[in-house]
Design an enzyme around this catalytic site. Structure first.
Site, PDB file in Angstrom:
ATOM      1  N   ASP A 326       0.857  -1.174   0.000  1.00 21.25           N
ATOM      2  CA  ASP A 326       0.000   0.000   0.000  1.00 21.25           C
ATOM      3  C   ASP A 326       0.898   1.231   0.000  1.00 21.25           C
ATOM      4  OD1 ASP A 326      -2.481   1.393   0.206  1.00 21.25           O
ATOM      5  OD2 ASP A 326      -2.087   1.716   2.325  1.00 21.25           O
ATOM      6  N   ASP A 623      -2.228  -1.216   5.937  1.00 20.75           N
ATOM      7  CA  ASP A 623      -2.675  -0.836   7.275  1.00 20.75           C
ATOM      8  C   ASP A 623      -4.178  -0.618   7.353  1.00 20.75           C
ATOM      9  OD1 ASP A 623      -2.823   1.422   5.745  1.00 20.75           O
ATOM     10  OD2 ASP A 623      -1.726   2.724   7.123  1.00 20.75           O
ATOM     11  N   GLU A 692      23.155 -43.771   8.036  1.00 21.12           N
ATOM     12  CA  GLU A 692      22.767 -44.871   8.922  1.00 21.12           C
ATOM     13  C   GLU A 692      21.974 -45.937   8.160  1.00 21.12           C
ATOM     14  OE1 GLU A 692      20.598 -42.971  12.028  1.00 21.12           O
ATOM     15  OE2 GLU A 692      22.176 -41.490  12.401  1.00 21.12           O
ATOM     16  N   ASN A 717      20.715 -41.047  16.520  1.00 24.36           N
ATOM     17  CA  ASN A 717      19.772 -40.031  16.044  1.00 24.36           C
ATOM     18  C   ASN A 717      19.634 -38.901  17.048  1.00 24.36           C
ATOM     19  OD1 ASN A 717      19.172 -41.109  13.600  1.00 24.36           O
ATOM     20  ND2 ASN A 717      17.338 -42.181  14.261  1.00 24.36           N
ATOM     21  N   THR A 720      22.884 -36.729  16.880  1.00 24.08           N
ATOM     22  CA  THR A 720      23.102 -35.964  15.646  1.00 24.08           C
ATOM     23  C   THR A 720      21.919 -35.072  15.294  1.00 24.08           C
ATOM     24  OG1 THR A 720      22.276 -37.820  14.334  1.00 24.08           O
ATOM     25  CG2 THR A 720      24.647 -37.699  14.683  1.00 24.08           C
TER      26      THR A 720
END
Length: 877
Positions: A326, A623, A692, A717, A720
């Site tokens: 605006d 606004d 993994e 897990n 890390t």
């Protein structure tokens, strides 16, 4: 009903009211019971339960909850508690930030409610705006907020600021006497006043024609209710990632279970391992890491006076490709300023003039004397924005300005009217300011100052001040002054003329003193841009972001402001032109146009939706009430906290408490940094988890038993996916973050090669750790599984340090430039050593103590991952 097309008396009769006495108290109470309070139906702020529930809405979190439940049913309490703790941590962090934002917003909404002065039982009463009903006769004074839509019954120099509803920055002159055509548009209904607008000048009376949701403001609120909020790009990307990981996890569980069954592993162990691998496939730390990164970003934004209502909004600002802003109050200051002046002799920029004497001083003094503004208790001028602009200009340029005004007391006046288009005041001269030339004539006589429309004053001026003297006005001079007016108006200025004359008759004897004027000059006013906006627009250009201005103002004004702040303005579209466009034509236009003028709420909404259909991520700032639907529909809505409306704030994702456009640019940078960090820890988590998975899947294929036990997988897990991932989320910004184009709206979080890099990094992790472990197992080392667990854990910490940038080498970033990451890695290594050497933890996790040589070997293998990632960067892979 088209109340604006009816005479005032007919409106009063239709509403069953009386212009002189208003409604009776009994009738007003009956109507209040029948139609309800005069307030809008809004969703308001979210309660604590809604905020809390929203923290559990993502796919990743749902998967984790399911994993925790399955682990608990299988009797694996440690795993269930560990996963549950991560879910609770994520929810708590998100809840605290977002609920604080909601509470802060509620404080903004609790500003003192407006009241209204109405005629009840023939007497004036002040009532709450919620008690105003249809048919009430409301008395309007300057500074009053309108408590309902109404048809004017009386008006005296009434001007109303309607920017909150129409986007029009200039106060609109109102007149009770006019009757308009039925199709007259809202901004041009001069005989109507509307809820949410403010009387800036004059006075009047109106009969209320609509209240609550039936008002024009209520129509916007209904449009807002029908507008669906769009999920932020971050929410979309994380849900997409969650679904992808869920599919991968299910597939891997099936593969691993089948391999183990084929090898003859115990079914219970296979089931627990499969569940552990499935959990490993889902990065448990991702929701917490995202939430922490966003929460910290939100705190940094709050320090910059930006209140984030929804955490995902911080990142979304970093991905926007278009900012629809605006104009009034956002790009501009919403305060008129005198920016140009012109006399017959020369042109001025009053902002660059020191204390002025001569022609400019007389021009400013006359405009300030012919003025109804007053200085408030806070030292600011109060009144109509145009008049306060003249007062500010004169007070800065005329020496001892307020003392000078006291030397020129007003003894009579002719108020401004739409018919005469001018205002005149007459002043006794008790003195005259030093250095400012007096009008020619007897200094004992009063002086009249006139300001108004340039064309009107030129016609009434028979003389012109030039060269310090009054000269006869010629036709050639009039044409030259008209051309100068047109040039100033073409720059988007509101131009007013100023004239004077010595009054040769007794003050108050008609209006003859408004003829035979001496032309003093003209002044150009504009709602100036915020000083920081031009630089912010330039930064947006460097960042590949299109700034688009959408305003209710005239196209000339909008184009002038766009040119001043650096927005491309070769073409401007009006709301009517937007309304006439459909489909491809509109899509093509919004891809090229940067300036829109004379737009309605529906037009704003169409522009935003068309931009989004074109694949753009759209931020909308505003606004006013008229901005609210587009704020809600946009990818992220940014409302103004100072002077903004409650409706706009409630529809937004973020509120700028200081209304500073530069804060939006800071938020864009913050969002880009957060998204870059999000990609870092996503790459890190997927690298670790795929590493993994490769280990668990490849081990049985090459003839090894299960490489890691279920609890060891979950432990790794936890180590890390926790602190290192969180530390990557607060990594300092890389150079040039605001010189890159915005990412594609459809880009996956794994896009630009991140998915491939994560999988290849995971393969590197598996190869460098499982390879040696295979020989340790073949050689009969009792510690082979502990060695593998330790090597893989240490390698993951090393890779966390290497993944701080997708392109920059570690030595250029600085190993210690992120102290949080160094602390997290150090803590993870310490925890792993506890698992290896603390007897109680050995019993839980099935580990054995490593010798010094074995531990050194684990550290050496762990560094191979870091070396591999750095080599990939150097090769540009």
């Amino acid at each position: 009903m088209q109340w604006h097309a009816m005479p005032a008396a007919a409106v009063v009769e239709e509403l069953g009211s009386d212009a002189s006495t208003g409604l009776s108290s009994q009738e007003a109470s009956r109507r209040l019971r029948e139609h309800g309070p005069n307030r809008l139906r809004t969703a308001g702020t979210r309660g604590p339960w809604r905020v809390l529930a929203s923290q559990f809405a993502s796919t990743v979190v749902i998967i984790l909850i399911a994993a925790a439940v399955v682990s608990g049913l299988l009797g694996e309490a440690v795993e269930a508690v560990a996963i549950g703790a991560l879910v609770v941590l994520n929810a708590a962090l998100g809840f605290v930030q977002e609920y604080r934002a909601e509470q802060a917003l509620e404080k903004l909404r609790r500003l003192s409610g407006p009241s209204a002065t109405v005629r009840r039982d023939g007497r004036l009463r002040t009532v709450s705006s919620e008690e105003v009903v249809r048919g009430d006769v409301v008395v309007i004074e300057a500074g009053q907020l309108m408590a309902g839509d109404g048809r004017l019954l009386e008006s005296a120099n009434l001007r109303v600021q309607e920017a909150a509803l129409t986007g029009e920055s200039e106060p609109v002159e109102k007149s009770a006497s006019v009757v308009l055509e039925g199709e007259t548009t809202l901004p041009d209904r001069r005989n109507m006043v509307h809820t949410g607008t403010v009387a800036s000048y004059g006075r009047g009376e109106a009969v209320v024609t609509a209240t609550g949701m039936d008002t024009e403001l209520g129509h916007v609120a209904k449009l807002l209710e029908r507008t669906e909020s769009e999920a932020t790009p971050l929410q979309q990307r994380l849900d997409q990632l969650g679904r992808q990981l869920a599919v991968v996890a299910l597939g891997l569980v099936g593969v691993l279970f089948a391999l183990g069954w084929w090898r003859g592993e115990p079914v219970r162990l296979l089931f627990l391992t499969s569940i552990s691998v499935a959990v490993a496939a889902v990065p448990e730390g991702l929701p917490a890491a995202v939430t922490v990164a966003l929460a910290l970003g939100a705190q940094r934004m709050l320090a910059r006076r930006a209140l984030v209502r929804r955490l995902a909004a911080v990142e979304t600002l970093g991905s926007v490709s278009v900012i629809c802003s605006d104009k009034t109050g956002t790009l501009t200051q919403n305060r008129m300023r005198v920016v140009a002046a012109s006399t017959a002799d020369r042109e001025y920029d009053p902002r660059e003039e020191a204390e002025s004497d001569g022609a400019l001083g007389l021009l400013l003094l006359a405009a300030a004397a012919c003025n109804d503004s007053e200085r408030g208790s806070d030292g600011e001028w109060k009144g109509d924005p145009t008049e306060t602009a003249f007062m500010e200009a004169a007070s800065e340029r005329v020496r001892d300005f307020e003392r000078v005004l006291r030397l020129l007391p007003r003894i009579d006046e002719v108020p401004f009217s739409s018919e005469t288009r001018r205002m005149t005041t007459i002043h006794r001269r008790d003195g005259w300011p030093h250095g400012v030339p007096e009008p020619d004539g007897d200094s004992d006589l009063p002086v009249a100052f006139v300001k108004g429309a340039v064309d009107v004053l030129l016609e009434e001026s028979t003389r012109v001040r030039t060269g310090g003297r009054d000269e006869p006005m010629t036709g050639e001079m009039r044409e030259r002054l008209r051309a100068r007016h047109d040039a100033m108006a073409g720059q988007g200025m509101r131009v007013l003329g100023v004239a004077a004359r010595v009054v040769p008759v007794t003050a108050g004897a008609g209006d003859s003193f408004e003829a035979n004027l001496t032309w003093l000059g003209m002044a150009g006013l504009i709602d100036p841009s915020r000083p920081e906006v031009r630089e912010a627009i330039a930064v947006c250009g460097e960042a590949g972001i299109r700034p688009v201005m959408i305003t209710g103002d005239h196209p000339i004004t909008a184009t002038a402001i766009a040119a001043e702040i650096g927005i491309p303005h070769e073409r401007a579209l009006t709301g009517r032109e937007v309304e006439a466009m459909e489909g491809e034509e509109l899509a093509s236009a919004v891809g090229e146009v940067y300036v829109y003028a004379r737009v309605s709420p529906e037009h704003k909404l169409r522009i935003v939706e068309s931009l989004q259909r074109g694949g753009r991520i759209v931020a909308m700032t505003g606004d006013g009430v008229n901005d609210a639907p587009a704020l809600k529909r946009s990818s992220i809505g940014v409302a103004m906290g100072q002077g903004g409306t409650d409706v706009a704030r409630e529809a937004s994702d973020m509120v700028l408490l200081d209304n500073n456009f530069a804060t939006i640019v800071a938020a864009v940078k913050e969002g880009r940094v957060i998204y870059a960090n999000l990609r870092k820890f996503v790459e890190f988590l997927i690298t670790c988890n795929t590493g993994e998975l490769w280990v668990m899947l490849a081990g049985p294929v090459i003839g090894m038993p299960l490489a890691l036990l279920p609890l060891q997988i979950l432990w790794m897990n936890f180590v890390t996916d926790g602190p290192p991932a969180l530390a990557l989320g607060v990594d300092p910004p890389e150079p040039g973050v605001m010189k890159q184009p915005p990412r594609s709206a459809g880009e996956s979080i794994l896009g630009r090669g991140l998915g491939w890099r994560a999988v290849s990094n995971g393969a590197l992790l598996a190869a460098t750790t499982l390879g040696p472990a295979y020989f340790w197992w073949r050689w009969g080392w009792e510690s082979w599984q502990t060695l593998l667990l330790t090597s893989l854990t240490l390698a993951q910490q090393a890779i966390a340090i290497a993944l701080r940038s997708e392109r920059e080498p570690l030595w250029r970033l600085g190993v210690f430039s992120n102290p949080w990451l160094i602390a997290a890695v150090t803590g993870a290594v310490a925890l792993q050593l506890m698992v290896v050497y603390v007897p109680a933890m050995q019993a839980v996790f099935g580990t054995v103590a490593l010798t010094g040589r074995e531990l050194a070997l684990s550290f050496g293998i762990g560094l191979l991952g870091l070396v591999g990632v750095e080599m990939r960067k150097r090769l540009g892979w």
